[in-house]
Design a protein around this motif. Sequence first.
Motif, PDB file in Angstrom:
ATOM      1  N   LYS A 277     -15.964  -2.421 -33.893  1.00 30.88           N
ATOM      2  CA  LYS A 277     -15.721  -2.028 -33.115  1.00 30.88           C
ATOM      3  C   LYS A 277     -15.630  -2.086 -32.019  1.00 30.88           C
ATOM      4  O   LYS A 277     -15.875  -3.011 -31.424  1.00 30.88           O
ATOM      5  CB  LYS A 277     -16.806  -0.584 -33.655  1.00 30.88           C
ATOM      6  CG  LYS A 277     -17.984  -0.817 -32.817  1.00 30.88           C
ATOM      7  CD  LYS A 277     -18.965   0.241 -32.936  1.00 30.88           C
ATOM      8  CE  LYS A 277     -19.803  -0.510 -32.618  1.00 30.88           C
ATOM      9  NZ  LYS A 277     -21.143   1.440 -32.368  1.00 30.88           N
ATOM     10  N   SER A 278     -14.823  -0.986 -31.520  1.00 31.57           N
ATOM     11  CA  SER A 278     -14.971  -1.279 -29.819  1.00 31.57           C
ATOM     12  C   SER A 278     -16.348  -0.994 -29.072  1.00 31.57           C
ATOM     13  O   SER A 278     -17.171  -0.493 -29.756  1.00 31.57           O
ATOM     14  CB  SER A 278     -13.532  -0.547 -28.951  1.00 31.57           C
ATOM     15  OG  SER A 278     -14.864   0.652 -29.302  1.00 31.57           O
TER      16      SER A 278
ATOM     17  N   ASP B 272     -12.899  -3.511 -29.802  1.00 36.11           N
ATOM     18  CA  ASP B 272     -12.697  -4.619 -30.998  1.00 36.11           C
ATOM     19  C   ASP B 272     -13.690  -6.133 -30.657  1.00 36.11           C
ATOM     20  O   ASP B 272     -14.095  -6.913 -31.252  1.00 36.11           O
ATOM     21  CB  ASP B 272     -11.038  -5.201 -31.353  1.00 36.11           C
ATOM     22  CG  ASP B 272     -10.752  -4.784 -32.337  1.00 36.11           C
ATOM     23  OD1 ASP B 272     -10.906  -3.165 -32.915  1.00 36.11           O
ATOM     24  OD2 ASP B 272      -9.864  -4.697 -32.659  1.00 36.11           O
TER      25      ASP B 272
ATOM     26  N   GLU C  71     -20.537  -2.913 -36.310  1.00 35.15           N
ATOM     27  CA  GLU C  71     -21.154  -2.163 -36.995  1.00 35.15           C
ATOM     28  C   GLU C  71     -20.748  -2.868 -38.616  1.00 35.15           C
ATOM     29  O   GLU C  71     -20.017  -3.620 -38.947  1.00 35.15           O
ATOM     30  CB  GLU C  71     -19.904  -0.810 -37.166  1.00 35.15           C
ATOM     31  CG  GLU C  71     -18.831  -0.450 -37.362  1.00 35.15           C
ATOM     32  CD  GLU C  71     -17.925   0.950 -37.751  1.00 35.15           C
ATOM     33  OE1 GLU C  71     -18.980   1.548 -36.559  1.00 35.15           O
ATOM     34  OE2 GLU C  71     -16.852   1.281 -37.267  1.00 35.15           O
TER      35      GLU C  71
END
Lengths: 345, 379
Positions: B285-286, B297, B301
């Motif tokens: 995830k960012s 990215d 998570e």
Amino acid sequence: MVEKVNLKDKILISYGTGGKYTQEFINNYVLKHFKSKILSELLDSAVLNFEMDSKIAFTTDSYTVSPIFFPGGDIGKLSICGTINDLLCVGAIPKYISVSLIIEEGLEFEVIDKILSSIEEVANEENVEIVTGDTKVVEKGSCDKVFITTAGIGVVNKNICLHYNRISPGDVVIISGNIAEHGLAVLLSRGGFGFDCKIQSDCSSLKPMLEQLFNKEISSHIKFMRDPTRGGISAVLNEVVHKRKDVSIEIEEELVPLSGSVKNLCELLSFDPLNIANEGKVVIIVDKNFAEETVKVLRQHPLGKNARIIGEVTTENKGRVILKTTYGTKRIVDMPIAEELPRIC
Amino acid sequence: MLYDIIQSFRDTNIVKKELEVITYVAKDIKRDVFIMEVCGTHTMQISKFGLRKLLPKNIKLISGPGCPVCVTPIEYVDKAIYIVRNYNVILATFGDLFRVPGSESSLEKEKSDGKDVRIVYSPEEIIALSKESQDKDIVFLSIGFETTMPGIAAVAKEIKDNGINNVYFLLGNKFFLPALEVLILHSRSYILSNINTTSSIDGFILPGHLSSIIGEKSYLWISKKYNLPGVITGFEPLDILRGIRMILEMIIVNKPEIKNEYTRVVTYEGNIDAKKFILEVFTFKSSKWRGIGVVPDSGVEFKEGYKQYDAEVKFDIPKINNISEFTGCRCNDVLIGKITPFECALFATVCTPENPKGACMVSQEGACAAYYKYERDDV
């Protein structure tokens, strides 16, 4: 009549209340280990005799360590050796010691007995007398098993004058042996690392080694001594340049004595051995003309077998401690900020 | 044994020979060369061994964002503190984070306030902790790059397989490569102010430990896409000098590639099992990097099946707004190598390891902390 306690029993809060239980504890435990005529008087203060024309050194220190037993020692040995060493580092021969215990209720008598035995053993070997003390018992959780405060009095050797002010450029810095062993031994005995590495604490009284030195003519050329306990050698040397901002101290990385396992562990955990506590070492700053001989005298005793010159007092970077690396480059050795924490991520 | 091996990489004579070669090659390049080390351990070693001073004048080492603690946003520490203040939990953390200041407290301060904060040396320890403390939830502060992720993923798996239900992870882990690419893009648009030249980064000393997981092949894009050389390098002085020499050799023949100096640890493929572990448990995830900003990215998570172990799902944590950095702090410029720590006005004046104002000073492997500790005076 208070029942005589069994070693397997636990210390109750009543043993610290000053009544019969306290009496029982002092008579059956404390006096059993500390055989001193002065102490056995059980007066409010110990009354001591001294030669009138000698300088007296006086010191105190409190000890808390977790775990209380560690490879190479325990909190009892640590407390008496620490106070003995503090006296020696001002050139005094330790004579009298006080021992005060703060005990967490519920601690087994057996544990206290072992700790008192350790203190007794050192006192007998080093010919110092435990002349006064105190015992308090606090509620569970108010302290971690046992805290010990010792104070000590010694007679300063007339031949010796140790002070920051005597240090001058050109003097040589000596360490009496391999460093960083106590701090790592205690850290490892707390567990949690998941690897097997045995390091013994260097906890010991420096008296037999330093007494040999004090008895020699060269001792008058010693300028300064300190035992590098918490904060290690870095702290001791930084304290010197902090007091004496007109000088710097330069040590050589290659010369600092370290055992193989200490080197390995410090590499693994990214610790600087210079910052780690010792409990049986001394840093000596001495006139350069007497440095080799000082090392020779130290090496005559097993405690000093790895003694060596590690650096010198200079004026090149005033107010700083500098380390010369193996490659001839130089870097700052700072005052440690807090206890070293392993770097993981 | 370990020390003997290490010692062979510190041998003064071999190091001197390597330096001679570097000096010879550097002379031929006839311009300033900027080599960035992106791993905090390299930064520390370069400062500690004084390697910067041994190099020819035109070889400039600059420090990148390579310390996971430094790039962890203040909000992360604040979240951890919120949890331990408001829930009856044990907060388990690596020592690295223990003294890092949040916006108004630190874990060390919370512990002194009676909160249950424990330092762990490996993620494995939280399994034992969960068994000892059945009545309390354990929150593990999960930070680190790909180096620590496999161990954490393995523990998450073990927790799931054994039905342990009192362990939660506050996920702050980061994938390193997306940030490295952002860094390259940044560097292209910057003029390095420190040495009066318009050059940008000429090559990378790539991380040793991290590469043992992700492998040499993960970096190939650096030379293909951006025409930059990089050498995966070990941590001993000799390793670092060899890495530098290999970069210089590629620059001189103008053939940028990714090479591996640390072959005793790092392979081309990396640790396939470890990578599998990471992807079994985590997904991308960012994520916000302190000093760099949000990088797509680059964060983690939990995948489906593990989400119940996410501390942010389990505990009701209020949204913590972005916390602005201390006024005058130039960590973001330091982290991308735009300036050296010495050029920040706060360095060693207002900002010190005892009282860190910015990311690079908080962790002992941060660029500012390393420069402060070993190089703040020209000795």
